[in-house]
Design a protein around this motif. Structure first.
Motif, PDB file in Angstrom:
ATOM      1  N   TRP A 169      15.564 -43.196 -13.318  1.00 13.06           N
ATOM      2  CA  TRP A 169      16.541 -43.891 -14.151  1.00 13.06           C
ATOM      3  C   TRP A 169      17.933 -43.893 -13.539  1.00 13.06           C
ATOM      4  CZ3 TRP A 169      20.911 -42.331 -17.028  1.00 13.06           C
ATOM      5  CH2 TRP A 169      21.375 -43.284 -17.940  1.00 13.06           C
ATOM      6  N   TYR A 187      23.856 -46.684 -11.989  1.00 17.10           N
ATOM      7  CA  TYR A 187      23.333 -45.855 -13.086  1.00 17.10           C
ATOM      8  C   TYR A 187      23.799 -44.406 -12.964  1.00 17.10           C
ATOM      9  CZ  TYR A 187      20.403 -49.413 -15.207  1.00 17.10           C
ATOM     10  OH  TYR A 187      19.976 -50.538 -15.866  1.00 17.10           O
ATOM     11  N   THR A 191      20.753 -49.991 -20.380  1.00 14.22           N
ATOM     12  CA  THR A 191      20.785 -48.529 -20.302  1.00 14.22           C
ATOM     13  C   THR A 191      19.607 -47.867 -21.001  1.00 14.22           C
ATOM     14  OG1 THR A 191      22.106 -48.313 -22.320  1.00 14.22           O
ATOM     15  CG2 THR A 191      23.308 -48.563 -20.234  1.00 14.22           C
ATOM     16  N   GLN A 192      18.884 -48.614 -21.852  1.00 15.46           N
ATOM     17  CA  GLN A 192      17.779 -48.028 -22.595  1.00 15.46           C
ATOM     18  C   GLN A 192      16.521 -48.883 -22.439  1.00 15.46           C
ATOM     19  OE1 GLN A 192      18.697 -45.965 -26.303  1.00 15.46           O
ATOM     20  NE2 GLN A 192      20.787 -46.733 -26.155  1.00 15.46           N
ATOM     21  N   TYR A 249      12.653 -49.282 -20.978  1.00 20.13           N
ATOM     22  CA  TYR A 249      11.501 -48.394 -20.866  1.00 20.13           C
ATOM     23  C   TYR A 249      10.338 -49.099 -20.175  1.00 20.13           C
ATOM     24  CZ  TYR A 249      13.687 -45.242 -24.278  1.00 20.13           C
ATOM     25  OH  TYR A 249      14.536 -44.374 -24.920  1.00 20.13           O
ATOM     26  N   GLY A 271       9.164 -43.725 -14.665  1.00 19.91           N
ATOM     27  CA  GLY A 271      10.203 -42.793 -14.257  1.00 19.91           C
ATOM     28  C   GLY A 271       9.966 -42.227 -12.874  1.00 19.91           C
ATOM     29  N   GLN A 287      17.740 -38.061 -12.363  1.00 20.44           N
ATOM     30  CA  GLN A 287      17.566 -38.692 -13.665  1.00 20.44           C
ATOM     31  C   GLN A 287      18.503 -38.163 -14.748  1.00 20.44           C
ATOM     32  OE1 GLN A 287      13.396 -40.398 -13.481  1.00 20.44           O
ATOM     33  NE2 GLN A 287      13.047 -38.271 -14.057  1.00 20.44           N
ATOM     34  N   ARG A 315      11.954 -43.887 -19.222  1.00 20.67           N
ATOM     35  CA  ARG A 315      13.172 -44.696 -19.204  1.00 20.67           C
ATOM     36  C   ARG A 315      13.480 -45.088 -17.763  1.00 20.67           C
ATOM     37  NH1 ARG A 315      18.865 -43.590 -22.321  1.00 20.67           N
ATOM     38  NH2 ARG A 315      17.436 -42.680 -23.851  1.00 20.67           N
ATOM     39  N   VAL A 316      13.813 -46.354 -17.542  1.00 20.54           N
ATOM     40  CA  VAL A 316      13.931 -46.874 -16.175  1.00 20.54           C
ATOM     41  C   VAL A 316      15.195 -47.717 -16.034  1.00 20.54           C
ATOM     42  CG1 VAL A 316      11.438 -46.893 -15.776  1.00 20.54           C
ATOM     43  CG2 VAL A 316      12.547 -48.929 -16.751  1.00 20.54           C
ATOM     44  N   PRO A 317      15.695 -47.853 -14.799  1.00 19.78           N
ATOM     45  CA  PRO A 317      16.772 -48.818 -14.574  1.00 19.78           C
ATOM     46  C   PRO A 317      16.242 -50.233 -14.761  1.00 19.78           C
ATOM     47  CG  PRO A 317      15.938 -48.003 -12.482  1.00 19.78           C
ATOM     48  CD  PRO A 317      15.248 -47.202 -13.559  1.00 19.78           C
TER      49      PRO A 317
END
Length: 463
Positions: free
Chosen positions: A60, A66, A87-88, A90, A309, A316, A332-334
């Motif tokens: 993330w 980030y 930012t959130q 998935y 992730g 992270q 959660r991912v960029p």
């Protein structure tokens, strides 16, 4: 349910932290402050081309936009300045192939036998050719479709992108390969054009980037296209371009039957991982430059994300957990989105969305209809992104290897592999350290019941 402003407030805090960290690498002029997302509702356009780029096991916070303190990613940072940074965001699952099932079908991985594998490791299951996919539905709506890179949704002869809606395929079938020799876990050569092997022993990230650039330049004006560009970078083995001696040693061990060689548990380093992420950044930059120079950039919807992730060397903070876990660090991912014709740049969104949502969104903007026989589990965000509507409010659901999770608003229900239930309020506790299970037992029971209601509609988890 927590209100949307509270989610935005939380995301704004994280976004400010990331921006401050990024300013350690760039001047304030080069990294202007992001503004909260707002749809540009006064614009119209034709159906876009669609370019979906996936990194593999990218964490993330592994990008400087980030908050990475050590890895500078100027090309992806530029993409974020030109579009919207989420930012959130998935992934649909915590490992490679289930997330790809979620993205390609728009459904929970547990709805299909192939999606139950975490991840696919043998030739017995895959994405059934008869199942509607993002590619097949867009192709029916007039799109050219192609997949370049990692497939990981089944093996020949029964499963292939070309059997599931993609007109063309160039890449690897398995979950990982050695970057030079193209050897997979079982020692098989794993680089294909269509359903035939293709010989190229150069560094894999370079090969995929060149093929993607060629593909984009060859597209005909007037016919919209979908390109799924799936890198294996920065997935193990930890081989950067130029590490030919170490690559050859790993290939030798694979051929000798060492089943752990490709996983490279005796190799890698923080700096080697950083090299791989920087190379991914440069490669994406080359693809976007080719897109823009071709004159198609304005009318192309670009999505960059990770498939799940990060793991061993990933950064992270402030999340806990990693790949294969349903803690935030595993899912959660960029995620960066650019569409110059419809979206203003320099924006940030703190609204939760995940892989199946993108399937529904892309089908809507592409003018394709979901198959009634296979209803989607994702929700379209086209109204939010393009028309100024409120984002869909629904639960996010995951089921992975004895773990379970469900997010509703700011609250997350999580059951670990020991069968212990936890409850976290993500606005104040993104690291998932303050367990509210005993403080809010009624909410815990409500979210657990919601998870079980969805789970009852899925195929049983493997024993």
């Amino acid at each position: 349910m927590s209100s949307l402003p509270s989610r935005r407030a939380f995301g704004g805090l994280l976004g400010a932290t990331a921006a401050a960290s990024a300013l350690g690498h760039t001047s304030a002029a080069a990294a202007p402050a992001e503004r909260p997302f707002r749809a540009a509702t006064d614009r119209e356009s034709a159906r876009p081309n669609i370019l979906v780029i996936l990194g593999d096991d990218l964490g993330w916070a592994d990008l400087s936009c980030y908050g990475s303190p050590d890895i500078h990613t100027p090309h992806l940072d530029r993409l974020a300045r030109q579009g919207v940074r989420f930012t959130q965001a998935y992934s649909g699952s915590a490992t490679c192939s289930p997330t790809r099932f979620a993205l390609y079908t728009g459904r929970y991985p547990g709805r299909t036998e192939g999606g139950l594998a975490e991840p696919i490791a043998d030739r017995s299951v895959g994405l059934e050719p008869g199942h509607p996919t993002l590619a097949s539905l867009l192709r029916d709506a007039g799109y050219d479709t192609a997949l370049i890179g990692k497939w990981h949704c089944g093996y020949l002869p029964d499963y292939s992108p070309t059997k599931s809606g993609w007109d063309t395929f160039f890449g690897n079938f398995g979950g990982a390969l050695e970057y030079y020799s193209k050897l997979g876990l079982a020692g098989e050569y794993d680089l294909y054009e269509g359903d035939a092997t293709y010989q190229d022993l150069r560094y894999y990230t370079r090969v995929l980037t060149e093929r993607a650039v060629e593909h984009i330049r060859s597209r005909r004006r007037g016919t919209p296209w979908l390109l799924n560009l799936n890198y294996t970078t920065p997935h193990w083995p930890w081989i950067a371009e130029g590490d030919e001696e170490e690559a050859a040693e790993i290939a030798r061990r694979i051929r000798a039957g060492d089943q752990g060689a490709l996983r490279h548990r005796d190799g890698g380093s923080l700096e080697k991982y950083a090299q791989m992420v920087r190379d991914l950044d440069r490669s994406v930059g080359q693809v976007i430059d080719a897109l823009d120079h071709s004159g198609q950039g304005r009318d192309t919807l670009v999505i960059f994300a990770s498939d799940n992730g990060g793991e061993r060397w990933s950064y992270q903070w402030p999340l806990s957990g990693q790949k294969a876990s349903l803690l935030e660090g595993g899912i959660r991912v960029p995620q960066i989105v650019r569409w110059p014709a419809r979206l203003d740049g320099g924006q940030v969104s703190h609204v939760p969305m995940y892989s199946p949502d993108w399937t529904a969104t892309l089908l809507e903007v592409g003018g394709a209809r979901p198959a009634p026989s296979h209803p989607l589990d994702g929700a379209s965000f086209a109204g939010y992104l393009l028309r100024g509507e409120e984002p869909p409010e629904r639960d996010l659901f995951w089921r992975v290897r004895g773990e379970r999770a469900l997010r509703r608003g700011d609250w997350k229900y999580y059951q670990d592999q020991d069968g212990t239930d936890h409850l976290y309020q993500l606005e104040n506790d993104p690291r998932e350290q303050a367990d509210q299970a005993t403080v809010r037992p009624g909410l815990l029971a409500e979210l657990r019941a919601a998870w079980e209601e969805v789970d009852a509609t899925l195929l049983p988890s493997p024993a």
